[in-house]
Design a protein around this motif. Structure first.
Motif, PDB file in Angstrom:
ATOM      1  N   ALA A 268       1.064  -1.151   0.124  1.00  0.00           N
ATOM      2  CA  ALA A 268       0.045   0.021  -0.156  1.00  0.00           C
ATOM      3  C   ALA A 268       1.007   1.225  -0.069  1.00  0.00           C
ATOM      4  CB  ALA A 268      -0.869  -0.133   1.383  1.00  0.00           C
ATOM      5  N   ASP A 269       1.785   1.292   0.870  1.00  0.00           N
ATOM      6  CA  ASP A 269       2.783   2.532   0.876  1.00  0.00           C
ATOM      7  C   ASP A 269       3.624   2.561  -0.419  1.00  0.00           C
ATOM      8  OD1 ASP A 269       2.245   2.843   3.497  1.00  0.00           O
ATOM      9  OD2 ASP A 269       3.884   1.989   4.350  1.00  0.00           O
ATOM     10  N   MET A 271       2.785   2.293  -3.394  1.00  0.00           N
ATOM     11  CA  MET A 271       1.878   2.900  -4.359  1.00  0.00           C
ATOM     12  C   MET A 271       1.643   4.327  -4.170  1.00  0.00           C
ATOM     13  SD  MET A 271      -0.988  -0.237  -4.570  1.00  0.00           S
ATOM     14  CE  MET A 271      -1.096  -1.311  -5.918  1.00  0.00           C
ATOM     15  N   GLY A 272       1.993   4.783  -3.040  1.00  0.00           N
ATOM     16  CA  GLY A 272       1.768   6.093  -2.867  1.00  0.00           C
ATOM     17  C   GLY A 272       0.347   6.529  -2.106  1.00  0.00           C
ATOM     18  N   LEU A 273      -0.520   5.510  -1.664  1.00  0.00           N
ATOM     19  CA  LEU A 273      -1.658   5.705  -0.963  1.00  0.00           C
ATOM     20  C   LEU A 273      -1.363   6.341   0.412  1.00  0.00           C
ATOM     21  CD1 LEU A 273      -3.399   1.975  -1.129  1.00  0.00           C
ATOM     22  CD2 LEU A 273      -4.037   4.063  -2.501  1.00  0.00           C
ATOM     23  N   LYS A 274      -2.275   7.353   0.525  1.00  0.00           N
ATOM     24  CA  LYS A 274      -2.350   8.079   1.711  1.00  0.00           C
ATOM     25  C   LYS A 274      -2.545   7.157   2.898  1.00  0.00           C
ATOM     26  CE  LYS A 274      -3.124  12.653   0.086  1.00  0.00           C
ATOM     27  NZ  LYS A 274      -1.762  13.027  -0.188  1.00  0.00           N
TER      28      LYS A 274
ATOM     29  N   ARG B  92       7.021   7.864  -4.632  1.00  0.00           N
ATOM     30  CA  ARG B  92       6.279   6.607  -4.486  1.00  0.00           C
ATOM     31  C   ARG B  92       5.237   6.412  -5.693  1.00  0.00           C
ATOM     32  NH1 ARG B  92       5.238   5.667   1.840  1.00  0.00           N
ATOM     33  NH2 ARG B  92       7.285   4.923   2.201  1.00  0.00           N
ATOM     34  N   VAL B 121      -4.867   7.398  -6.109  1.00  0.00           N
ATOM     35  CA  VAL B 121      -3.799   8.182  -5.756  1.00  0.00           C
ATOM     36  C   VAL B 121      -3.708   9.249  -7.151  1.00  0.00           C
ATOM     37  CG1 VAL B 121      -1.246   8.387  -5.923  1.00  0.00           C
ATOM     38  CG2 VAL B 121      -2.549   6.316  -4.740  1.00  0.00           C
TER      39      VAL B 121
END
Lengths: 369, 258
Positions: A268-269, A271-274, B92, B121
C-alpha cells in the motif's frame, strides 16, 4: 510389481470407494469410530433420553398457560406456569414506558430492523439509501423513545425490560466498533501522544470491572460535575458501557492488524496511498475480517453485560423479573422467569454468532485452506 | 571507484533519474548500507546481486523509502527523499515496486488490485483505470483472470498481476525485489518473460535477483554488493567473464557452478 490397468499418463479419475461416502460411512466415522467414541455415543443418547422428555413434560405437556396467580396454575398442572410470563409480558418488553406511548417503541424496533437490513446484507435492494437511513436511525429512534418535538416526553427512568437491553446493547455495539478501530490504529501510531493516549485509555477501561464503571457513572460523577448539572443516568451508563467495550474492541482489532503480513502495508505504501486511504481500503477490510470472531465475541459480551445495570437501579429484564417475583401472587416462579429471559438472550446472541459465521464464509476469497 | 564506473557507463545525453550520494543506513547499531553512490539513467536496466544479507534489498527499498536512510541523499526524478511525506508520496507515485511475495491484496479482485492506486492516488475515473488495467493484464497475458481473487491464481500468475498492478500507475522506474525467488521453477520463466518484455519497452529497472541468465540478457549494468557495500559494477559480459574482485569471483563461482 503388479501391473497397473492403465498405461502411464492415461489413468482416469475414479469415484471413491462406496464405503467411504454416504450416511453409513458418516455414522462409522463420527459415532462408532473407536471404543471411546462408542462409549461417548451411548452416554450421549442416554443423557438426551433422560433430559428431553422431562423438559418437554415440564415446559409444555404439564404446563399451565392461563391463570390469575401461581396457585391457580398449580391447581391446573404441576409443570411450568407460563401465565406468569403472559401477564407480565408487557412489563418485560417495555418496562414502565407509558402504555399509550408504547407504539413508539414498536415503531423504533421495526425501524431498527429496516436499518439493519442494508448494513448486514450487501445485496439488499436500494442499499445505498438504506445505509443513509441507517445513519439517520440513531437520531430518529432517540426522538421516538425520548419524545419532544410533538411527541410526549418520556423520562429515561421509565425505560426498562428488553427495550432497555436493546437500547444499551445497540448503542454500545454501534459506537464501540468505530471507537475501537480508532483506538487500535492509535495504539500503532507513530505519533507518541496519540499512542500513549490510546494505550492508557485501553489499559484503564480494560483494567477496571464494568460494575465499578457503572457505579462511577451513577454516583461518583456527581462529585466531579458542577453542582446543579443534571446528566441523565442512562446516558452515563451508555457512555461507560461503550467505552468499556471499545477498549476490548481495540485489542481485538489490534490482533487483526498484527496478523496482517507486513507486505500488505508495504504494498500500500509503495503505491503512494495516503495513510487513511490505505487503512480504509486495504488494511482494515482484511484486519476486521480476521477479527470477526473476536469482534462478535465482544458484542455478545457487551450485550449480556447490559444485565449488570440492575445494580445501579435500572430495570433490565432481570430487574423486571425479580420485581415481578416479589409480587405475592407469583412468588416462587423463578424457573419460568429465568428461562424466559435466558431464551431472549440466547436468541439474540445465537443470531449474532450465526451472522458472524455467514460473514466469514462470505468474505473468504480463496486464501483460506 | 563508483564515480568512475558511472562515468564510463554514462552517456552524457541521457537523463539521470535516480541519484544516490554518500548514502548510509543503520538498523540500530548495525551498519547495513555503507557509502552508497549510484546514478541511474533513464531507461537503464540494473541488476543487483550479492549474497543474502548484503543489503541489496535494503538498497532498493530505500529508493521508495520503505526503508529510511540516515545519511547522504537520494534524489528520484528531481525529488529528494526526506522526512517530508509530500516528497515521499510524490516519489512513490512514480516508482513501482514488485515484491518477492507479490503482496497482492487478497480481499480485492485482480482488476480491483490494479485499479486501486490509479483511482485513489492518480484520481483517474474508474472506467479509464479499468481500461488501462485490462491493457496491462493483456500485456502480462492474464486478462481472463481479471475477476478472480489473487488466492485463486498460481504464484507465477500472481506475480504477473503484481507487475501489471505496478505498471497501471505508469511509473518511471520499476523496482524488483527478488521477483522470482518465491516461485516454483516452472513459473519463473513466465515472470521473467514479462520482465524482459518490459525491459525491451524502455522501462528503467532496478532488479535484485539471482537469475544470472536474466542479468546477461537484459541488464545494462550488474552491481555486486557485499556487507553493505557496492563491491563492483560493470557491463554484464565484463562482470561475468572478467570479475575484478576476489569476493565477486568467489560469489560467481558459487552461484554458477552448482
Amino acid at each position: 510389481m503388479e501391473q497397473s490397468a492403465y498405461k502411464p499418463g492415461e489413468h482416469p479419475n475414479l469415484p471413491p470407494p462406496s464405503n467411504t461416502v454416504g450416511p453409513i460411512a458418516w455414522v462409522r466415522a463420527n459415532l462408532i469410530s473407536s471404543p471411546t467414541n462408542i462409549v461417548l455415543t451411548v452416554l450421549s443418547i442416554w443423557f438426551l433420553y433422560e433430559i428431553i422428555p422431562a423438559t418437554l413434560e415440564w415446559a409444555f405437556m404439564d404446563a399451565a398457560f392461563t391463570g390469575e396467580s401461581r396457585d391457580e396454575c398449580r391447581a391446573k398442572a404441576g409443570g411450568a406456569c407460563w401465565a406468569f410470563i403472559g401477564e407480565r409480558f408487557n412489563l418485560f418488553t417495555y418496562g414502565f414506558y407509558p402504555a399509550d406511548e408504547r407504539w413508539r417503541i414498536d415503531l423504533a424496533f421495526v425501524l431498527l430492523c429496516v436499518a439493519l437490513l442494508p448494513v448486514l446484507w450487501d445485496r439488499c435492494p436500494f442499499r445505498k439509501y438504506g445505509l443513509y437511513f441507517a445513519c439517520a436511525f440513531p437520531f430518529i429512534s432517540g426522538w421516538l423513545l425520548l419524545g419532544g418535538f410533538g411527541l410526549m416526553p418520556v423520562d429515561t427512568d421509565e425505560f426498562g425490560g428488553f427495550m432497555l437491553t436493546l437500547v444499551i446493547g445497540v448503542t454500545g455495539i454501534t459506537f464501540s466498533l468505530p471507537i475501537g478501530i480508532i483506538l487500535a490504529l492509535g495504539r500503532q501510531s507513530d505519533m507518541p501522544i496519540v499512542r500513549v493516549f490510546s494505550i492508557w485509555f485501553i489499559e484503564f477501561f480494560r483494567g477496571v470491572p464494568l460494575i465499578t464503571l457503572l457505579f462511577v457513572a451513577s454516583t461518583m460523577l456527581n462529585y466531579f460535575l458542577p453542582t446543579g448539572t443534571t446528566f441523565d443516568l442512562l446516558l452515563r451508563v451508555l457512555i461507560m458501557v461503550t467505552l468499556f467495550a471499545s477498549a476490548y474492541m481495540a485489542e481485538v482489532i489490534r490482533g487483526g492488524l498484527q496478523a496482517l503480513p507486513r507486505g500488505q502495508y508495504e504494498a500500500a505504501d509503495s503505491m503512494g496511498l495516503k495513510y487513511w486511504t490505505s487503512m480504509r481500503l486495504i488494511i482494515l477490510p482484511q484486519a476486521l475480517k480476521i477479527s470477526i470472531p473476536g469482534i462478535v465475541n465482544t458484542f455478545i459480551g457487551l450485550y449480556k453485560d447490559t444485565t449488570l445495570v440492575i445494580i445501579i437501579g435500572l430495570l433490565d429484564p432481570l430487574g423486571v423479573g425479580r420485581s415481578s417475583l416479589a409480587d405475592t401472587k407469583w412468588t416462587g416462579l423463578s424457573n419460568e422467569m429465568y428461562l424466559f429471559v435466558a431464551i431472549f438472550f440466547f436468541i439474540s446472541c445465537f443470531g449474532m454468532s450465526r451472522y458472524s459465521l455467514y460473514l466469514e464464509k462470505k468474505l473468504a476469497t480463496g486464501y483460506e485452506r | 571507484m563508483n564515480e568512475s564506473a558511472n562515468k564510463s557507463n554514462g552517456n552524457p545525453e541521457r537523463e539521470i533519474v535516480i541519484v544516490i550520494r554518500k548514502m548510509h543506513k543503520w538498523y540500530g547499531q548495525f551498519h547495513v548500507l555503507k557509502d552508497i553512490n549510484l546514478n541511474v539513467e533513464r531507461g537503464e536496466k540494473i541488476v543487483i546481486c550479492g549474497p543474502s544479507g548484503s543489503g541489496k534489498s535494503t538498497l532498493i527499498r530505500c529508493i521508495n523509502r520503505l526503508e529510511e536512510h540516515q545519511d547522504g541523499e537520494i534524489i528520484v526524478d528531481g525529488t529528494e527523499l526526506t522526512n517530508d511525506l509530500k516528497n515521499v508520496e510524490l516519489v512513490r507515485r512514480e516508482v513501482g515496486m514488485v515484491f518477492q511475495h507479490f503482496n497482492l491484496f487478497p480481499h480485492l479482485t485482480v482488476l480491483d488490485n490494479c485499479t486501486l492506486a490509479p483511482i485513489w492516488v492518480r484520481k483517474e475515473p474508474r472506467e479509464e483505470a479499468e481500461a488501462t488495467a485490462m491493457e496491462y493484464l493483456e500485456r502480462v497475458k492474464i486478462p481472463d483472470q481479471a475477476n478472480k481473487f489473487p488466492g485463486q491464481l498460481s504464484g507465477g500468475q500472481q506475480q504477473r498481476v503484481a507487475i501489471a498492478r505496478s505498471l497501471c500507475m505508469k511509473p518511471r522506474v520499476m523496482l524488483f525485489d527478488e521477483p522470482t525467488s518465491a516461485l516454483d521453477p516452472e513459473m519463473i520463466k513466465e515472470v521473467l518473460d514479462v520482465m524482459i518484455e518490459l525491459a525491451k519497452g524502455g522501462m528503467t529497472m532496478l532488479c535484485v535477483t539471482h537469475e544470472m541468465g536474466f542479468a546477461k540478457t537484459v541488464a545494462d549494468r550488474v552491481i555486486f554488493m557485499d556487507e553493505g557495500e557496492i563491491i563492483e559494477q560493470n557491463k554484464p559480459h565484463e562482470f561475468f567473464d572478467n570479475p575484478q574482485h576476489d569476493r565477486t569471483k568467489l560469489f560467481l563461482s558459487q552461484i554458477l557452478n552448482h
